[in-house]
Each structure stands twice: as C-alpha cells, then as structure tokens.
Design an enzyme around this catalytic site. Structure first.
Site, PDB file in Angstrom:
ATOM      1  N   ARG A   1      -3.350  -7.574  14.109  1.00 50.21           N
ATOM      2  CA  ARG A   1      -2.407  -6.638  14.728  1.00 50.21           C
ATOM      3  C   ARG A   1      -2.827  -5.206  14.415  1.00 50.21           C
ATOM      4  O   ARG A   1      -3.779  -4.990  13.668  1.00 50.21           O
ATOM      5  CB  ARG A   1      -1.007  -6.868  14.148  1.00 50.21           C
ATOM      6  CG  ARG A   1      -1.020  -6.809  12.633  1.00 50.21           C
ATOM      7  CD  ARG A   1       0.358  -6.739  12.029  1.00 50.21           C
ATOM      8  NE  ARG A   1       0.336  -6.990  10.610  1.00 50.21           N
ATOM      9  CZ  ARG A   1      -0.009  -6.132   9.674  1.00 50.21           C
ATOM     10  NH1 ARG A   1      -0.379  -4.903  10.005  1.00 50.21           N
ATOM     11  NH2 ARG A   1      -0.008  -6.454   8.394  1.00 50.21           N
TER      12      ARG A   1
ATOM     13  N   LYS B   1       0.826  -1.205   0.000  1.00 44.30           N
ATOM     14  CA  LYS B   1       0.000   0.000   0.000  1.00 44.30           C
ATOM     15  C   LYS B   1       0.866   1.263   0.000  1.00 44.30           C
ATOM     16  O   LYS B   1       1.901   1.302   0.676  1.00 44.30           O
ATOM     17  CB  LYS B   1      -0.887   0.006   1.257  1.00 44.30           C
ATOM     18  CG  LYS B   1      -1.795  -1.211   1.314  1.00 44.30           C
ATOM     19  CD  LYS B   1      -2.340  -1.460   2.721  1.00 44.30           C
ATOM     20  CE  LYS B   1      -3.142  -2.732   2.773  1.00 44.30           C
ATOM     21  NZ  LYS B   1      -3.476  -3.144   4.146  1.00 44.30           N
TER      22      LYS B   1
ATOM     23  N   ARG C   1       2.339   7.138   2.392  1.00 42.46           N
ATOM     24  CA  ARG C   1       3.529   6.473   2.954  1.00 42.46           C
ATOM     25  C   ARG C   1       4.757   7.022   2.231  1.00 42.46           C
ATOM     26  O   ARG C   1       4.868   6.897   1.005  1.00 42.46           O
ATOM     27  CB  ARG C   1       3.469   4.975   2.724  1.00 42.46           C
ATOM     28  CG  ARG C   1       2.343   4.298   3.460  1.00 42.46           C
ATOM     29  CD  ARG C   1       2.592   2.807   3.480  1.00 42.46           C
ATOM     30  NE  ARG C   1       1.410   2.094   3.929  1.00 42.46           N
ATOM     31  CZ  ARG C   1       1.401   0.806   4.231  1.00 42.46           C
ATOM     32  NH1 ARG C   1       2.511   0.096   4.124  1.00 42.46           N
ATOM     33  NH2 ARG C   1       0.291   0.216   4.632  1.00 42.46           N
TER      34      ARG C   1
ATOM     35  N   ASN D   1      -5.855  -9.363   9.346  1.00 42.90           N
ATOM     36  CA  ASN D   1      -4.580  -9.043   9.997  1.00 42.90           C
ATOM     37  C   ASN D   1      -4.813  -8.898  11.489  1.00 42.90           C
ATOM     38  O   ASN D   1      -5.663  -8.113  11.918  1.00 42.90           O
ATOM     39  CB  ASN D   1      -3.986  -7.755   9.423  1.00 42.90           C
ATOM     40  CG  ASN D   1      -3.485  -7.966   8.009  1.00 42.90           C
ATOM     41  OD1 ASN D   1      -3.022  -9.051   7.673  1.00 42.90           O
ATOM     42  ND2 ASN D   1      -3.590  -6.959   7.190  1.00 42.90           N
TER      43      ASN D   1
ATOM     44  N   GLU E   1      -9.754  -7.758   5.713  1.00 39.82           N
ATOM     45  CA  GLU E   1      -9.495  -7.188   4.387  1.00 39.82           C
ATOM     46  C   GLU E   1     -10.365  -7.852   3.317  1.00 39.82           C
ATOM     47  O   GLU E   1     -10.520  -9.075   3.305  1.00 39.82           O
ATOM     48  CB  GLU E   1      -8.018  -7.360   4.014  1.00 39.82           C
ATOM     49  CG  GLU E   1      -7.077  -6.620   4.950  1.00 39.82           C
ATOM     50  CD  GLU E   1      -5.649  -6.514   4.436  1.00 39.82           C
ATOM     51  OE1 GLU E   1      -4.942  -5.594   4.864  1.00 39.82           O
ATOM     52  OE2 GLU E   1      -5.232  -7.358   3.615  1.00 39.82           O
TER      53      GLU E   1
HETATM   54  P1  ADP Z   1      -0.590 -10.500   1.624  1.00 44.69           P
HETATM   55  O1  ADP Z   1      -0.911 -11.090   2.949  1.00 44.69           O
HETATM   56  O2  ADP Z   1       0.613 -11.111   0.982  1.00 44.69           O
HETATM   57  O3  ADP Z   1      -0.571  -9.001   1.653  1.00 44.69           O
HETATM   58  P2  ADP Z   1      -3.320 -10.501   0.520  1.00 44.69           P
HETATM   59  O4  ADP Z   1      -4.153 -11.712   0.378  1.00 44.69           O
HETATM   60  O5  ADP Z   1      -3.689  -9.519   1.584  1.00 44.69           O
HETATM   61  O6  ADP Z   1      -1.789 -10.945   0.639  1.00 44.69           O
HETATM   62  O7  ADP Z   1      -3.307  -9.741  -0.865  1.00 44.69           O
HETATM   63  C1  ADP Z   1      -2.489  -8.614  -1.077  1.00 44.69           C
HETATM   64  C2  ADP Z   1      -2.941  -7.883  -2.325  1.00 44.69           C
HETATM   65  O8  ADP Z   1      -2.899  -8.773  -3.457  1.00 44.69           O
HETATM   66  C3  ADP Z   1      -4.378  -7.386  -2.272  1.00 44.69           C
HETATM   67  O9  ADP Z   1      -4.492  -6.127  -1.650  1.00 44.69           O
HETATM   68  C4  ADP Z   1      -4.687  -7.312  -3.742  1.00 44.69           C
HETATM   69  O10 ADP Z   1      -4.032  -6.172  -4.289  1.00 44.69           O
HETATM   70  C5  ADP Z   1      -3.998  -8.521  -4.342  1.00 44.69           C
HETATM   71  N1  ADP Z   1      -4.895  -9.708  -4.367  1.00 44.69           N
HETATM   72  C6  ADP Z   1      -5.033 -10.659  -3.423  1.00 44.69           C
HETATM   73  N2  ADP Z   1      -5.934 -11.595  -3.770  1.00 44.69           N
HETATM   74  C7  ADP Z   1      -6.402 -11.239  -4.996  1.00 44.69           C
HETATM   75  C8  ADP Z   1      -7.364 -11.794  -5.921  1.00 44.69           C
HETATM   76  N3  ADP Z   1      -8.021 -12.921  -5.655  1.00 44.69           N
HETATM   77  N4  ADP Z   1      -7.574 -11.131  -7.086  1.00 44.69           N
HETATM   78  C9  ADP Z   1      -6.906 -10.007  -7.397  1.00 44.69           C
HETATM   79  N5  ADP Z   1      -5.984  -9.436  -6.581  1.00 44.69           N
HETATM   80  C10 ADP Z   1      -5.726 -10.029  -5.399  1.00 44.69           C
END
Ligand code: ADP
Length: 447
Positions: free
Chosen positions: A291, A237, A337, A289, A275
C-alpha cells in the site's frame, strides 16, 4: 481515467489523496463516521457520505457501508489509503466484484504479503535475504523450544498476520519461551483473529531500511530509493528520512536494485514497500507493505514524483514510461510524525485544538487535516500532522525542521511536537548515530 474516486479513509491521508484527485481533475467522495462530520477531508470533498458510528469497526472498516456509499454516488474507483482496509484482500475482492476499481496491488499480492510466513517464503524464492528463523508456523511449545535451540537466543515470536507491532514477543531466556509463545498467540488472536506465529532471530541493534517500489500493469517496475525509519517507539515509526544516513552508495544501489528486481519477478503492480533490518552491513527482509506508506512524502521530496498521482494513474492502466536511470534523487528529506500524545507518557491526548498555526518556507510541507477549532476524536490513530522538510543535504534539512517546529503551534492539547524539538537537538540524531532501539533504550530511558 476515473471520473469519481471514493476515499475510504480519514485524516491527513484522505486529504492527501483528495489533493491528488483534484490535480487529476477527478471528483472526490469522502466517507466518514459520525465523529468526523466536521473533518477537513469531508469539508473539501465534492460529495460525502456518512458510513456509520464513531467506532471504526462500524464505519471505516464497515465494508457493506463503504460499497453501498460507492454505488450510491457512482464512484468508479476506491482508494483505501493507509491502515483500515488498505491491505485487506477480501475488501479488494469485494470492490472488484462490484465493478469498482481498487486502487492498489493485485488481490493475490495483498493475500501473499498479508501472511508474513508466506511473504518470507516468497521473499526467499525471489532472492531476498531473510532474518534466520523457523521454516513456517510454529504450532506448539515443544516445536517452539526446538526452533529456539536451532536459531539461538534472543528470538522474536511474531504473528503471521502481524501489523503495527502487535503479537510480537521477545524471548531472552529459555524459561520465558512458554509464556511468550502463549501471549504472542493470544495477542495475535485478539488483534487479527488468527493466532499463527513464527520465530525469528532477534537482531540486537538493527536499523530499519525500506525501499519504495512502484510498478504498472505492463510489467514496468522501479524503485524510488530507500527510507530509514529507525526512530521508533513501540515498533511505531516517529521520524523517517530519505536517503538513509547509514548506507554507502554501493549498499544503497544493491538493496534498491535487488528490491525492484524482486518486485518485477513477482509481477508487482501499484505501490509497495519492502522493509529490511540492516545490521553490520547486511540486510534482512522483514515484510512487504502492499500500500501507500505514511512516510511517502519524503520519497516525493527527493524524487520530485507525486507518488499518489502515479498510483491513481497506474490503477487506470497508465504505463510508466520511465527508465530507472532517469529517476534522480535530490537532497535530503525528513518527516516528523506529530501525534496527539503526551510527549513523555505517550498517552493519547484527544480534544479541541483552540489554536493551530502552520509553519512555512522553502522545503517545508505539512500534511494534516487539523485546524483551529477542530476537535480530535478519541477513536482513531493519534497521528494529527506530518511535518516534512527537504533540504540540499541532511544538515540543512534538520535546520529547516527545527525552525518549522518553532513556528508550529498546536494548542492546548499535548503533542509530540515538543519531543521532536528535543530530538533534533540531540547529537546522536544530528550525527545519524542510532538504531531501532535508540529512542526507547537510550534516549527515553535516560530521561
Ligand atoms: P509489523 O508488521 O507489526 O510492523 P514488522 O515485521 O514490520 O512488524 O516489524 C516491526 C518492527 O519490529 C521493525 O521495524 C523492528 O523495529 C522490529 N523487528 C521486527 N523483526 C525484528 C527482528 N527479527 N529483530 C529485531 N527487531 C525486529
């Protein structure tokens, strides 16, 4: 209430926790690596203990050193901050085994949500909408191929132990399944020591929406509204805002209430963030998350609630005697950020800051541990400052941010300050017209 808290972190977040402790009249202990002898969190803490050499595996992730430090100074609680050991359930268990309070959720929740496959199972059980995907771990290439057929291309192969976007591979084409599956597993093994992967439908243009949850040990659980974090690079982000410019009031109420009810069913305690991806009016759970989040200041701005102080109070068995309807949301807040990175190549740019000038004015907040003469070490995350604005509405908030960026000086190291300046002039940002792909695929690609 605790009498002394050891802050097992560094940078802006260590300072943020330190400030909350001071306001609660709790003594603070900083821990630091040899690379951080001159860090601001060390300078401002009541006591400090050096816990090891620069590499984080030998210092900020070194559990025996941190526990020894806590015992040495007689700390009665440890705040793990963000990143490092904050979501490590073994660390939380070891802390508690030494009769020290871990400031965070229950160990079981750290375990469950740290395993993304388990997290999706639980989310399904408690009624959260999921991204269509494989039932659980996908063990081999043959199963991966079958799952992809069921789900339909494009898909995302994701690490069960994932975090920070690591171990995530997009598959657009059937012929790429094998390579993507193997490289996701390799990356996951290297990053997390666990190569379990699962498969999810890859949503083409979603926005990232998350809901801040807070719960106490008496079963009271509330939401503190949503945040939108769609401006991302490499799944990291860069800009976050609250509330989201994309949601209607009905959608907002729906997802926030659904999230707090789900957390209540879980018996969730402390801070958590659920999320979601949001596309065509629908929400899809991706992870929780367990935390404090980097972007918590924007929620603090619109609610007026000091989330870190509440988190500490909850850990010392304080009851949240609130009602959801009493939590009021005021205005709009955006966080930029600022990373020590080249604003075009995004290569880390550690080094000495010769000049630092902080902006100011009503509604401007800077969370940062940097100062003139500070040497940014090359060993850690490149986030050096968070610039947060709070305005009556989104328009005013953007105007405040633009002025603050103009006033802010971080020289001579390259930083993403310049990128933020340009982004805030962009019509898509001004109109709130973006999704998680916008920054990389439209903005940076077109440059
Ligand atoms: P991490 O724990 O590695 O941050 P997340 O599952 O929270 O992984 O996903 C991080 C980012 O990856 C999300 O904010 C989004 O941008 C992208 N993302 C995750 N899952 C998907 C999905 N199914 N389709 C499209 N983008 C995704």
């Amino acid at each position: 209430m605790f009498s002394k808290i050891l802050i097992a972190n560094r940078g802006d977040i260590a300072l943020r926790i330190l400030r909350a402790c001071k306001e609660l009249e709790i003594k603070t202990v900083a821990v630091h690596s040899t690379a951080d002898n001159e860090a601001m969190h060390v300078r401002l803490a009541d006591e400090s203990v050096c816990i090891g050499p620069p590499h984080s595996s030998k210092s900020y992730l070194n559990i025996p050193s941190i526990i020894t430090a806590a015992q040495l100074v007689g700390a009665d609680a440890i705040h793990p901050g963000v990143g490092f050991l904050s979501e490590n359930s073994s660390f939380a268990e070891i802390v508690q085994a030494h009769n020290i309070k871990f400031i965070g959720p229950k160990v079981q929740h750290l375990k469950d949500m740290g395993d993304k496959i388990k997290a999706k199972e639980i989310a399904k059980k408690i009624g959260l909408p999921l991204v269509p995907g494989s039932k659980g771990i996908v063990k081999d290439i043959e199963t991966a191929k079958k799952e992809v057929q069921k789900i339909g291309l494009p898909v995302l192969i994701k690490a069960s132990a994932g975090g920070g976007g690591k171990g995530m591979k997009i598959v657009q084409n059937e012929n790429d399944i094998k390579n993507a599956f193997l490289s996701a597993k390799n990356e996951a093994r290297a990053a997390f020591g666990n190569d379990d992967v699962y498969i999810e439908k890859y949503l083409s243009n979603p926005r990232h929406i998350e809901v801040q949850i807070i719960g106490d040990s008496f079963g009271n659980v509330f939401h503190l509204g949503e945040r939108e974090c769609s401006i991302q690079r490499n799944h990291q982000k860069l800009i976050e805002e609250a509330p989201s410019a994309a949601l209607t009031n009905d959608e907002r109420e729906y997802i926030c209430n659904l999230s707090s009810q789900a957390a209540k069913v879980m018996g969730y305690e402390s801070l958590g963030t659920i999320e979601y991806l949001y596309e065509n009016g629908k929400f899809y759970f991706i992870e929780m998350n367990t935390r404090l989040q980097v972007e918590h200041p924007i929620t603090e701005a619109i609610t007026g609630i000091d989330i870190v102080k509440e988190q500490i109070k909850i850990a010392s068995n304080y009851e949240l005697k609130w009602k959801q309807k009493d939590i009021k949301f005021t205005g709009h807040s955006i966080e930029c950020r600022i990373n020590a990175e080249n604003p075009k190549t995004f290569m880390p740019s550690p080094g000495k800051i010769e000049q630092f000038h902080s902006p100011g004015g009503l509604g401007i907040r800077i969370d940062s541990g940097i100062y003139s003469g500070y040497n940014i070490p090359p060993y850690y995350d490149s986030l050096i400052a968070k610039l947060i604005a709070h305005g009556k509405n989104r328009e005013e908030c953007i105007l405040k941010l633009k002025q603050a960026i103009k006033e802010m000086v971080i020289e001579p190291i390259p930083s993403t300050l310049e990128l933020h300046q340009n982004l805030l002039e962009n019509p898509d940002i001004i109109n709130g017209d973006f999704d998680i792909k916008w920054l990389e695929q439209i903005y940076l690609n077109g440059k």
